[in-house]
Design an enzyme around this catalytic site. Structure first.
Site, PDB file in Angstrom:
ATOM      1  N   HIS A 175       0.823  -1.214   0.000  1.00  0.00           N
ATOM      2  CA  HIS A 175       0.000   0.000   0.000  1.00  0.00           C
ATOM      3  C   HIS A 175       0.856   1.263   0.000  1.00  0.00           C
ATOM      4  CE1 HIS A 175      -4.010  -1.906   0.740  1.00  0.00           C
ATOM      5  NE2 HIS A 175      -3.184  -2.904   0.988  1.00  0.00           N
ATOM      6  N   ASN A 232       1.369  -4.788  -7.132  1.00  0.00           N
ATOM      7  CA  ASN A 232       2.557  -3.988  -7.480  1.00  0.00           C
ATOM      8  C   ASN A 232       3.538  -4.822  -8.283  1.00  0.00           C
ATOM      9  OD1 ASN A 232       2.171  -1.378  -5.932  1.00  0.00           O
ATOM     10  ND2 ASN A 232       1.879  -2.897  -4.314  1.00  0.00           N
ATOM     11  N   ASP A 274      -6.027   5.844   0.448  1.00  0.00           N
ATOM     12  CA  ASP A 274      -6.130   4.406   0.219  1.00  0.00           C
ATOM     13  C   ASP A 274      -7.599   3.974   0.304  1.00  0.00           C
ATOM     14  OD1 ASP A 274      -4.066   1.857   0.446  1.00  0.00           O
ATOM     15  OD2 ASP A 274      -6.055   1.403   1.281  1.00  0.00           O
ATOM     16  N   ASP A 278      -6.232 -10.749  -2.867  1.00  0.00           N
ATOM     17  CA  ASP A 278      -6.623 -10.423  -4.248  1.00  0.00           C
ATOM     18  C   ASP A 278      -5.869 -11.240  -5.296  1.00  0.00           C
ATOM     19  OD1 ASP A 278      -4.151  -9.308  -3.675  1.00  0.00           O
ATOM     20  OD2 ASP A 278      -4.567  -7.356  -4.578  1.00  0.00           O
TER      21      ASP A 278
HETATM   22 BR1  BUP Z   1       9.579  -8.826  -0.689  1.00  0.00          BR
HETATM   23  C1  BUP Z   1      10.076  -7.316  -1.639  1.00  0.00           C
HETATM   24  N1  BUP Z   1      11.789  -5.861  -2.416  1.00  0.00           N
HETATM   25  O1  BUP Z   1      12.356  -7.673  -1.225  1.00  0.00           O
HETATM   26  P1  BUP Z   1       3.079  -6.419  -3.876  1.00  0.00           P
HETATM   27  C2  BUP Z   1       9.143  -6.506  -2.218  1.00  0.00           C
HETATM   28  N2  BUP Z   1       9.531  -5.373  -2.885  1.00  0.00           N
HETATM   29  O2  BUP Z   1      11.247  -4.054  -3.607  1.00  0.00           O
HETATM   30  P2  BUP Z   1       2.683  -7.590  -1.213  1.00  0.00           P
HETATM   31  C3  BUP Z   1      10.866  -5.055  -2.999  1.00  0.00           C
HETATM   32  O3  BUP Z   1       7.406  -4.371  -2.537  1.00  0.00           O
HETATM   33  P3  BUP Z   1      -0.031  -6.686  -1.003  1.00  0.00           P
HETATM   34  C4  BUP Z   1      11.462  -6.990  -1.724  1.00  0.00           C
HETATM   35  O4  BUP Z   1       8.709  -4.521  -5.799  1.00  0.00           O
HETATM   36  C5  BUP Z   1       6.535  -4.311  -4.697  1.00  0.00           C
HETATM   37  O5  BUP Z   1       6.606  -2.990  -5.151  1.00  0.00           O
HETATM   38  C6  BUP Z   1       7.916  -4.947  -4.717  1.00  0.00           C
HETATM   39  O6  BUP Z   1       3.991  -5.289  -3.246  1.00  0.00           O
HETATM   40  C7  BUP Z   1       8.498  -4.460  -3.431  1.00  0.00           C
HETATM   41  O7  BUP Z   1       2.936  -7.543  -2.800  1.00  0.00           O
HETATM   42  C8  BUP Z   1       6.175  -4.292  -3.227  1.00  0.00           C
HETATM   43  O8  BUP Z   1       3.743  -7.033  -5.035  1.00  0.00           O
HETATM   44  C9  BUP Z   1       5.324  -5.461  -2.821  1.00  0.00           C
HETATM   45  O9  BUP Z   1       1.754  -5.801  -4.153  1.00  0.00           O
HETATM   46  O10 BUP Z   1       1.572  -6.542  -0.888  1.00  0.00           O
HETATM   47  O11 BUP Z   1       3.908  -7.199  -0.517  1.00  0.00           O
HETATM   48  O12 BUP Z   1       2.163  -8.943  -0.951  1.00  0.00           O
HETATM   49  O13 BUP Z   1      -0.418  -7.840  -0.134  1.00  0.00           O
HETATM   50  O14 BUP Z   1      -0.586  -5.390  -0.511  1.00  0.00           O
HETATM   51  O15 BUP Z   1      -0.320  -6.938  -2.440  1.00  0.00           O
END
Ligand code: BUP
Length: 457
Positions: A18, A357, A115, A377
């Site tokens: 987020h 993300n 958010d 999701d």
């Molecule tokens: Br782990 C990791 N480095 O080592 P998501 C994640 N990330 O840059 P999530 C890093 O965190 P939700 C690491 O690039 C992305 O921007 C990654 O978000 C970055 O998954 C972010 O992909 C992670 O949406 O969150 O963490 O499960 O549950 O909210 O979707």
């Protein structure tokens, strides 16, 4: 237009999934000469959230920052002990108290970007202060639509029953029942109740800003924006894939190993910031990688909250695995710079949970995905990935915890991911479309410029 630039208040919720899109939006707005104030809750659940906020502030000195204190919910709710869900609720409870801070801001705010999980509390005081509120969705349009429709689904149990095949949202393609996150079958679950209480406020927003692009989710976007589906929603504003901002190199583990690998030969394995796999599943994944024999870069997490992650790699994998595979791959613990890894020419595929993300980061770089959704999701997102042709999804692997996926199955799917030229071409095409969308005059660029233009009035 006025002389002063627009001033925008940003309200992210809990977790890196987020926070990241908000920081990217902040950086984008600053580069378009807007003033930005970021409101973050303290303490955060993960250490990474506060580290990133500080890093961001040090590289974006123009950003104003308000770190407000909340009383975290330490005790577990009867339906969940997920610290991120509890933090969503704690931040929402606190939000109304920010009213005076916002009303006294100088210059006064032109808009709030908040958010989706804070929609109802922010909508109340935004209306009171006559500041337009834009909701920021951190997930796909497809999953956002499901959340928007959730109050109706939970009020009529027949519409959302685990014994039916699919869930129907009028005007949209039906969702498979197996893609619905399990908490949604329990109206009393904290997460479900939280979404249900916020969803009605979605329609009060000025617009829904979303990290996706027209080409990637064309049907759902068209259905909602034409009013054929969820006609109570305001416009969905796809401005993605959000541009990553520069991160200073010395803050991350450097991975010189990658530089010495052949082009598109390495599988990058990561399941995001909030998924800890079981030790047994970690072992099977190790087995799958070793059997396949591909090169790999694997980021391992063994607890949901980073502060508590203190298991040694040797304990998780066995020291002989690390020895046997030392010429093939590397395994790391702790935070890596994912956006940079995905941009590296050596990366040829990504085994991932389909956090939104990560999906958008893979899309911008044209890296094919092997989707292995774990919760939330992620199954709905995996379906979007599959439809767009960005990846393959091993549907029968179920949710992360449903069953132990064996090394042989993993070995086979990695083969499909890495040796499939058609998939690779298609993923490259996705990358081109993503770049087009956010390039000057592209679909996402136009939407963003439109939003800024309105704020300038
Ligand atoms: Br782990 C990791 N480095 O080592 P998501 C994640 N990330 O840059 P999530 C890093 O965190 P939700 C690491 O690039 C992305 O921007 C990654 O978000 C970055 O998954 C972010 O992909 C992670 O949406 O969150 O963490 O499960 O549950 O909210 O979707």
């Amino acid at each position: 237009g006025s002389q002063t630039p627009p001033h925008i208040a940003l309200f992210p919720s809990a977790g890196m999934g987020h926070l990241t899109p908000f920081l990217r939006i902040a950086s984008m707005l600053l580069s378009k000469n807007c003033m930005v104030t970021l409101y973050t809750a303290h303490p955060t659940v993960s250490a990474t959230e506060s580290t990133y906020t500080s890093l961001f502030l040090s590289t974006h000195p123009q950003l104003k920052h308000v770190n407000y204190q909340i009383t975290p919910s330490h005790h577990s709710n009867s339906t969940t002990d997920d610290p991120f869900f509890l933090q969503f609720a704690a931040i929402s409870r606190h939000a109304p108290l920010l009213h005076p801070l916002l009303s006294s801001a100088s210059p006064s705010f032109s808009a709030i970007f908040s958010d989706f999980s804070l929609a109802s509390s922010i909508t109340q005081f935004a209306a009171d202060l006559a500041i337009p509120n834009y909701i920021v969705s951190t997930t796909s349009v497809r999953f956002f639509s499901l959340m928007a429709y959730l109050p109706i689904l939970t009020s009529e149990p027949a519409k959302l029953s685990s014994s039916s095949f699919e869930v129907n949202i009028p005007g949209l393609t039906p969702l498979s029942i197996s893609s619905i996150p399990s908490p949604f079958f329990d109206p009393n679950h904290l997460f479900t109740a939280h979404i249900v209480s916020n969803a009605p406020a979605f329609s009060e927003a000025k617009g829904i800003i979303i990290n996706t692009f027209d080409w990637f989710e064309p049907e759902t976007l068209a259905a909602v924006n034409s009013g054929r589906a969820l006609s109570n929603l305001p416009s969905i504003l796809p401005i993605g894939p959000l541009e990553p901002y520069e991160l200073s190199k010395d803050q991350f583990q450097s991975l010189p190993w990658l530089d010495n690998q052949p082009e598109e030969s390495v599988v990058y394995v990561s399941f995001g910031s909030r998924t800890a796999m079981s030790k047994d599943q970690i072992r099977e994944l190790a087995d799958g990688l070793e059997r396949n024999g591909c090169r790999f870069l694997w980021v391992i997490k063994s607890s949901k909250v980073d502060k508590e992650d203190n298991q040694e790699l040797e304990d998780l994998l066995g020291s002989s695995f690390l020895e046997r595979t030392q010429n093939k791959g590397i395994v790391v613990k702790g935070w890596v710079n994912q956006q940079e890894i995905l941009a590296h020419p050596a990366i040829g595929g990504f085994i991932n949970h389909c956090g939104w993300n990560s999906v958008m980061e893979a899309a911008s770089r044209g890296v094919p995905l092997l989707a292995w959704p774990q919760h939330g999701d992620q199954r709905v997102n995996a379906e979007v990935v599959e439809n767009a042709g960005l990846g393959i999804w091993a549907r029968d692997w179920g949710w992360g915890v449903e069953r132990l996926v064996k090394g042989e199955e993993i070995e086979r799917k990695i083969g499909e991911l890495m040796k499939n030229e058609k998939l690779r071409d298609r993923a490259r095409k996705v990358g081109e479309e993503a770049r087009k969308a956010r390039g000057t005059g592209g679909s996402s660029d136009k939407v963003l410029m439109g939003v800024i233009e309105v704020l300038n009035l």
